[in-house]
Design a protein around this motif. Structure first.
Motif, PDB file in Angstrom:
ATOM      1  N   CYS A 215       0.840  -1.205   0.000  1.00 19.78           N
ATOM      2  CA  CYS A 215       0.000   0.000   0.000  1.00 19.78           C
ATOM      3  C   CYS A 215       0.874   1.254   0.000  1.00 19.78           C
ATOM      4  O   CYS A 215       1.685   1.441   0.905  1.00 19.78           O
ATOM      5  CB  CYS A 215      -0.915   0.004   1.227  1.00 19.78           C
TER       6      CYS A 215
ATOM      7  N   CYS B 105      -6.619   6.149   2.462  1.00 16.93           N
ATOM      8  CA  CYS B 105      -6.763   5.373   1.222  1.00 16.93           C
ATOM      9  C   CYS B 105      -7.105   6.264   0.036  1.00 16.93           C
ATOM     10  O   CYS B 105      -7.965   7.147   0.132  1.00 16.93           O
ATOM     11  CB  CYS B 105      -7.863   4.331   1.417  1.00 16.93           C
ATOM     12  N   ILE B 106      -6.402   6.024  -1.101  1.00 13.83           N
ATOM     13  CA  ILE B 106      -6.657   6.786  -2.328  1.00 13.83           C
ATOM     14  C   ILE B 106      -7.336   5.923  -3.394  1.00 13.83           C
ATOM     15  O   ILE B 106      -7.493   6.350  -4.536  1.00 13.83           O
ATOM     16  CB  ILE B 106      -5.354   7.389  -2.895  1.00 13.83           C
ATOM     17  N   GLY B 107      -7.666   4.685  -3.052  1.00 15.77           N
ATOM     18  CA  GLY B 107      -8.369   3.827  -3.999  1.00 15.77           C
ATOM     19  C   GLY B 107      -7.521   3.358  -5.170  1.00 15.77           C
ATOM     20  O   GLY B 107      -8.044   3.091  -6.247  1.00 15.77           O
ATOM     21  N   CYS B 108      -6.203   3.214  -4.949  1.00 20.21           N
ATOM     22  CA  CYS B 108      -5.296   2.881  -6.061  1.00 20.21           C
ATOM     23  C   CYS B 108      -5.436   1.441  -6.539  1.00 20.21           C
ATOM     24  O   CYS B 108      -5.070   1.107  -7.654  1.00 20.21           O
ATOM     25  CB  CYS B 108      -3.857   3.148  -5.648  1.00 20.21           C
ATOM     26  N   GLY B 109      -5.921   0.550  -5.671  1.00 18.04           N
ATOM     27  CA  GLY B 109      -6.132  -0.835  -6.068  1.00 18.04           C
ATOM     28  C   GLY B 109      -4.963  -1.767  -5.837  1.00 18.04           C
ATOM     29  O   GLY B 109      -5.057  -2.952  -6.166  1.00 18.04           O
TER      30      GLY B 109
ATOM     31  N   CYS C  52      -3.865  -3.037  -3.086  1.00 19.07           N
ATOM     32  CA  CYS C  52      -4.246  -4.096  -2.152  1.00 19.07           C
ATOM     33  C   CYS C  52      -5.045  -5.176  -2.879  1.00 19.07           C
ATOM     34  O   CYS C  52      -4.823  -6.367  -2.675  1.00 19.07           O
ATOM     35  CB  CYS C  52      -5.031  -3.514  -0.992  1.00 19.07           C
TER      36      CYS C  52
END
Ligand code: SF4
Ligand code: SF4
Length: 65
Positions: free
Chosen positions: A20, A46-50, A52
């Motif tokens: 992350c 969290c920035i929602g980058c994906g 994880c």
């Protein structure tokens, strides 16, 4: 909420935490039905980058639109 976590699938391997980019994931002290501590995502980081979602081998994460 940018990601959904299915805690029952987590095996506490730590891969998602290592990948992350925002250090948004940590382990809670409680264990799931398999006896593993499970992950928690800090929504404020969290920035929602994906990452994880991409790194977890057990399908714990779901990216929300
Ligand atoms: S979506 Fe990205 S920033 Fe959010 S918890 Fe997953 S890896 Fe971290
Ligand atoms: S990569 Fe998946 S199984 Fe491993 S600690 Fe993260 S959520 Fe749990």
């Amino acid at each position: 909420m940018k990601v959904n976590v299915n805690e029952s699938r987590c095996k506490e391997c730590g891969l998602c935490i290592a990948h992350c980019p925002k250090e948004a994931i940590y382990l809670r002290s409680e264990v799931n039905s398999k006896g593993y501590r499970t992950v928690v995502v800090r929504e404020d980081k969290c920035i929602g980058c994906g990452m994880c979602y991409l790194t977890c081998p057990d399908g714990v994460y779901q990216i929300l639109a």
